[in-house]
Design an enzyme around this catalytic site. Structure first.
Site, PDB file in Angstrom:
ATOM      1  N   VAL A  21      10.402   5.194   3.189  1.00  0.00           N
ATOM      2  CA  VAL A  21      11.209   5.235   1.960  1.00  0.00           C
ATOM      3  C   VAL A  21      12.346   6.252   2.001  1.00  0.00           C
ATOM      4  O   VAL A  21      13.172   6.284   1.097  1.00  0.00           O
ATOM      5  CB  VAL A  21      10.348   5.503   0.700  1.00  0.00           C
ATOM      6  CG1 VAL A  21       9.371   4.371   0.448  1.00  0.00           C
ATOM      7  CG2 VAL A  21       9.648   6.854   0.757  1.00  0.00           C
ATOM      8  N   SER A  52       2.466  12.632 -11.525  1.00  0.00           N
ATOM      9  CA  SER A  52       1.219  13.353 -11.267  1.00  0.00           C
ATOM     10  C   SER A  52       0.930  14.284 -12.438  1.00  0.00           C
ATOM     11  O   SER A  52       1.784  14.505 -13.303  1.00  0.00           O
ATOM     12  CB  SER A  52       1.404  14.172  -9.985  1.00  0.00           C
ATOM     13  OG  SER A  52       0.417  15.160  -9.857  1.00  0.00           O
ATOM     14  N   TYR A  77       5.729  20.114  -4.242  1.00  0.00           N
ATOM     15  CA  TYR A  77       5.119  18.935  -4.870  1.00  0.00           C
ATOM     16  C   TYR A  77       5.350  18.962  -6.382  1.00  0.00           C
ATOM     17  O   TYR A  77       5.751  17.959  -6.981  1.00  0.00           O
ATOM     18  CB  TYR A  77       3.625  18.898  -4.549  1.00  0.00           C
ATOM     19  CG  TYR A  77       2.930  17.622  -4.991  1.00  0.00           C
ATOM     20  CD1 TYR A  77       3.068  16.436  -4.263  1.00  0.00           C
ATOM     21  CD2 TYR A  77       2.126  17.587  -6.120  1.00  0.00           C
ATOM     22  CE1 TYR A  77       2.429  15.271  -4.656  1.00  0.00           C
ATOM     23  CE2 TYR A  77       1.475  16.428  -6.516  1.00  0.00           C
ATOM     24  CZ  TYR A  77       1.629  15.273  -5.780  1.00  0.00           C
ATOM     25  OH  TYR A  77       1.003  14.115  -6.181  1.00  0.00           O
ATOM     26  N   SER A 116       8.869  18.199  -7.194  1.00  0.00           N
ATOM     27  CA  SER A 116       9.208  16.784  -6.971  1.00  0.00           C
ATOM     28  C   SER A 116       8.701  15.891  -8.095  1.00  0.00           C
ATOM     29  O   SER A 116       9.388  14.967  -8.527  1.00  0.00           O
ATOM     30  CB  SER A 116       8.653  16.303  -5.619  1.00  0.00           C
ATOM     31  OG  SER A 116       7.241  16.102  -5.669  1.00  0.00           O
ATOM     32  N   LYS A 117       7.494  16.190  -8.590  1.00  0.00           N
ATOM     33  CA  LYS A 117       6.916  15.309  -9.615  1.00  0.00           C
ATOM     34  C   LYS A 117       7.542  15.563 -10.987  1.00  0.00           C
ATOM     35  O   LYS A 117       7.605  14.659 -11.817  1.00  0.00           O
ATOM     36  CB  LYS A 117       5.395  15.463  -9.642  1.00  0.00           C
ATOM     37  CG  LYS A 117       4.708  14.946  -8.365  1.00  0.00           C
ATOM     38  CD  LYS A 117       4.992  13.466  -8.089  1.00  0.00           C
ATOM     39  CE  LYS A 117       4.175  12.915  -6.941  1.00  0.00           C
ATOM     40  NZ  LYS A 117       4.446  11.488  -6.657  1.00  0.00           N
ATOM     41  N   ILE A 119      -7.444  11.714  -8.313  1.00  0.00           N
ATOM     42  CA  ILE A 119      -7.863  10.345  -8.000  1.00  0.00           C
ATOM     43  C   ILE A 119      -8.397  10.314  -6.562  1.00  0.00           C
ATOM     44  O   ILE A 119      -7.810  10.924  -5.669  1.00  0.00           O
ATOM     45  CB  ILE A 119      -6.671   9.353  -8.130  1.00  0.00           C
ATOM     46  CG1 ILE A 119      -5.920   9.558  -9.465  1.00  0.00           C
ATOM     47  CG2 ILE A 119      -7.152   7.905  -7.980  1.00  0.00           C
ATOM     48  CD1 ILE A 119      -6.681   9.328 -10.724  1.00  0.00           C
TER      49      ILE A 119
HETATM   50  P1  NAD Z   1      -2.105   8.074  -0.286  1.00  0.00           P
HETATM   51  O1  NAD Z   1      -1.837   9.127   0.707  1.00  0.00           O
HETATM   52  O2  NAD Z   1      -3.153   7.077  -0.026  1.00  0.00           O
HETATM   53  O3  NAD Z   1      -0.770   7.281  -0.657  1.00  0.00           O
HETATM   54  C1  NAD Z   1       0.511   7.737  -0.366  1.00  0.00           C
HETATM   55  C2  NAD Z   1       1.230   6.630   0.348  1.00  0.00           C
HETATM   56  O4  NAD Z   1       2.592   7.002   0.577  1.00  0.00           O
HETATM   57  C3  NAD Z   1       0.603   6.336   1.724  1.00  0.00           C
HETATM   58  O5  NAD Z   1       0.408   4.939   1.839  1.00  0.00           O
HETATM   59  C4  NAD Z   1       1.638   6.840   2.695  1.00  0.00           C
HETATM   60  O6  NAD Z   1       1.642   6.148   3.921  1.00  0.00           O
HETATM   61  C5  NAD Z   1       2.914   6.590   1.878  1.00  0.00           C
HETATM   62  N1  NAD Z   1       4.044   7.337   2.404  1.00  0.00           N
HETATM   63  C6  NAD Z   1       4.137   8.663   2.673  1.00  0.00           C
HETATM   64  N2  NAD Z   1       5.322   8.945   3.216  1.00  0.00           N
HETATM   65  C7  NAD Z   1       6.018   7.767   3.264  1.00  0.00           C
HETATM   66  C8  NAD Z   1       7.296   7.406   3.712  1.00  0.00           C
HETATM   67  N3  NAD Z   1       8.153   8.291   4.230  1.00  0.00           N
HETATM   68  N4  NAD Z   1       7.676   6.103   3.613  1.00  0.00           N
HETATM   69  C9  NAD Z   1       6.835   5.182   3.105  1.00  0.00           C
HETATM   70  N5  NAD Z   1       5.604   5.458   2.670  1.00  0.00           N
HETATM   71  C10 NAD Z   1       5.200   6.744   2.749  1.00  0.00           C
HETATM   72  O7  NAD Z   1      -2.431   8.854  -1.635  1.00  0.00           O
HETATM   73  P2  NAD Z   1      -2.433   8.380  -3.142  1.00  0.00           P
HETATM   74  O8  NAD Z   1      -3.260   9.368  -3.845  1.00  0.00           O
HETATM   75  O9  NAD Z   1      -2.719   6.936  -3.290  1.00  0.00           O
HETATM   76  O10 NAD Z   1      -0.921   8.664  -3.551  1.00  0.00           O
HETATM   77  C11 NAD Z   1      -0.106   7.681  -4.158  1.00  0.00           C
HETATM   78  C12 NAD Z   1       0.851   8.352  -5.135  1.00  0.00           C
HETATM   79  O11 NAD Z   1       0.068   8.910  -6.197  1.00  0.00           O
HETATM   80  C13 NAD Z   1       1.639   9.516  -4.537  1.00  0.00           C
HETATM   81  O12 NAD Z   1       2.953   9.488  -5.044  1.00  0.00           O
HETATM   82  C14 NAD Z   1       0.911  10.733  -5.048  1.00  0.00           C
HETATM   83  O13 NAD Z   1       1.746  11.854  -5.148  1.00  0.00           O
HETATM   84  C15 NAD Z   1       0.449  10.242  -6.408  1.00  0.00           C
HETATM   85  N6  NAD Z   1      -0.676  10.976  -6.983  1.00  0.00           N
HETATM   86  C16 NAD Z   1      -1.903  11.001  -6.398  1.00  0.00           C
HETATM   87  C17 NAD Z   1      -2.927  11.704  -7.010  1.00  0.00           C
HETATM   88  C18 NAD Z   1      -4.312  11.764  -6.429  1.00  0.00           C
HETATM   89  O14 NAD Z   1      -5.125  12.538  -6.968  1.00  0.00           O
HETATM   90  N7  NAD Z   1      -4.656  11.001  -5.434  1.00  0.00           N
HETATM   91  C19 NAD Z   1      -2.696  12.386  -8.189  1.00  0.00           C
HETATM   92  C20 NAD Z   1      -1.437  12.349  -8.749  1.00  0.00           C
HETATM   93  C21 NAD Z   1      -0.431  11.635  -8.138  1.00  0.00           C
END
Ligand code: NAD
Length: 245
Positions: free
Chosen positions: A63, A142, A155, A158-159, A188
């Site tokens: 991305v 987030s 982080y 960014s959020k 999560i």
């Molecule tokens: P995850 O690591 O499974 O998902 C993140 C995804 O982003 C992965 O599939 C990864 O390959 C992809 N990614 C990273 N860099 C990339 C790049 N340069 N190009 C394309 N894809 C890229 O973790 P998740 O928890 O499912 O995270 C998904 C979203 O949710 C993220 O934005 C994260 O910040 C947000 N989030 C997660 C939580 C949590 O507790 N898990 C909480 C708040 C927010």
């Protein structure tokens, strides 16, 4: 079937919340373009969606690269003829580094994925949305959209930034049939949070981590017509985590 015949692009769709969202959108009748960097995971998810009798393709992209994002948009149009939903879910964490600990190149990389990525994807999709007079953008923020602590200096920055971007999109394009909203998940269970579960749970009123499928259900609502009067909103799903902070 809340998304019947809609076409959705899921960036960050090959794991965690993005994967669950790809499955949920397809289950609601959407044709899904699953995008990510990992072809093997993308193919696995596409196979699972097709096994459920729905349509999906994988489109590889980092991305942070506008040219790669363009190939995803082009593939969506070529295969499905339109785009209705853009889900910006790709993200990386900074392991709670303070501004002193954070190196400049790490900071730039995180911002490129978490903030510039959604901008590049949105910029590429908007001409299609504007032309058809409709479109939905779901960004993934987030807890770190609201408070310090769920990430480090990069982080959290960014959020917060992504919330501002979402609001500006709503402001600029709400009158063109386009809505943009932000999901603010708490803790999560995904690959991103592996290994840090126990210490966090005591602060969460629900006393458990959330499941990707729970966030995906919210992503369905925000992509569907049920949320058509929501523009620039941040919707928190965190087991009550933020209320005690
Ligand atoms: P995850 O690591 O499974 O998902 C993140 C995804 O982003 C992965 O599939 C990864 O390959 C992809 N990614 C990273 N860099 C990339 C790049 N340069 N190009 C394309 N894809 C890229 O973790 P998740 O928890 O499912 O995270 C998904 C979203 O949710 C993220 O934005 C994260 O910040 C947000 N989030 C997660 C939580 C949590 O507790 N898990 C909480 C708040 C927010």
């Amino acid at each position: 079937m809340k998304l019947k015949d809609k076409v959705a692009i899921i960036f960050g769709g090959t794991s965690g919340i993005g994967e669950a969202t790809a499955m949920a959108y397809a289950n609601e009748g959407a044709k899904v373009v699953v995008s990510g960097r990992k072809e093997q995971d993308g193919d696995r998810i596409v196979k699972a969606i097709k096994a459920n009798g729905q349509e999906a393709v994988f489109a590889k992209a980092d991305v942070t690269q506008a040219a790669e994002i363009k190939t995803v948009i082009d593939k969506a149009i070529k295969v499905f003829g339109q785009i209705d939903i853009l889900y910006n879910g790709a993200g990386i964490h900074d392991n709670y580094k303070t501004a002193v600990e954070m190196e400049e190149d790490e900071y730039d990389k995180l911002m490129a994925v978490n903030v510039k990525g959604p901008y590049l994807a949105t910029k590429a999709v908007l001409p299609h949305f504007i032309e058809q007079g409709s479109g939905t953008i779901v960004n993934v923020g987030s807890q770190a959209t609201h408070v310090a602590g769920p990430g480090g200096s990069a982080y959290v920055t960014s959020k917060h930034a992504l919330e501002g971007f979402t609001k500006q999109l709503a402001y600029d394009f709400g009158g063109k049939g386009i809505k943009a909203n932000l999901i603010a998940p708490g803790f999560i269970e995904t690959p991103m949070t592996e290994g840090i579960e126990d210490e966090r749970l005591k602060d969460i009123p629900a006393k458990r981590a959330g499941k990707p499928e729970e966030v995906a259900a919210l992503a369905v609502f925000l992509a569907s017509e049920d949320s058509n009067y929501m523009h620039g909103s941040t919707v928190t799903m965190d087991g009550g985590w933020v209320v005690g902070r």
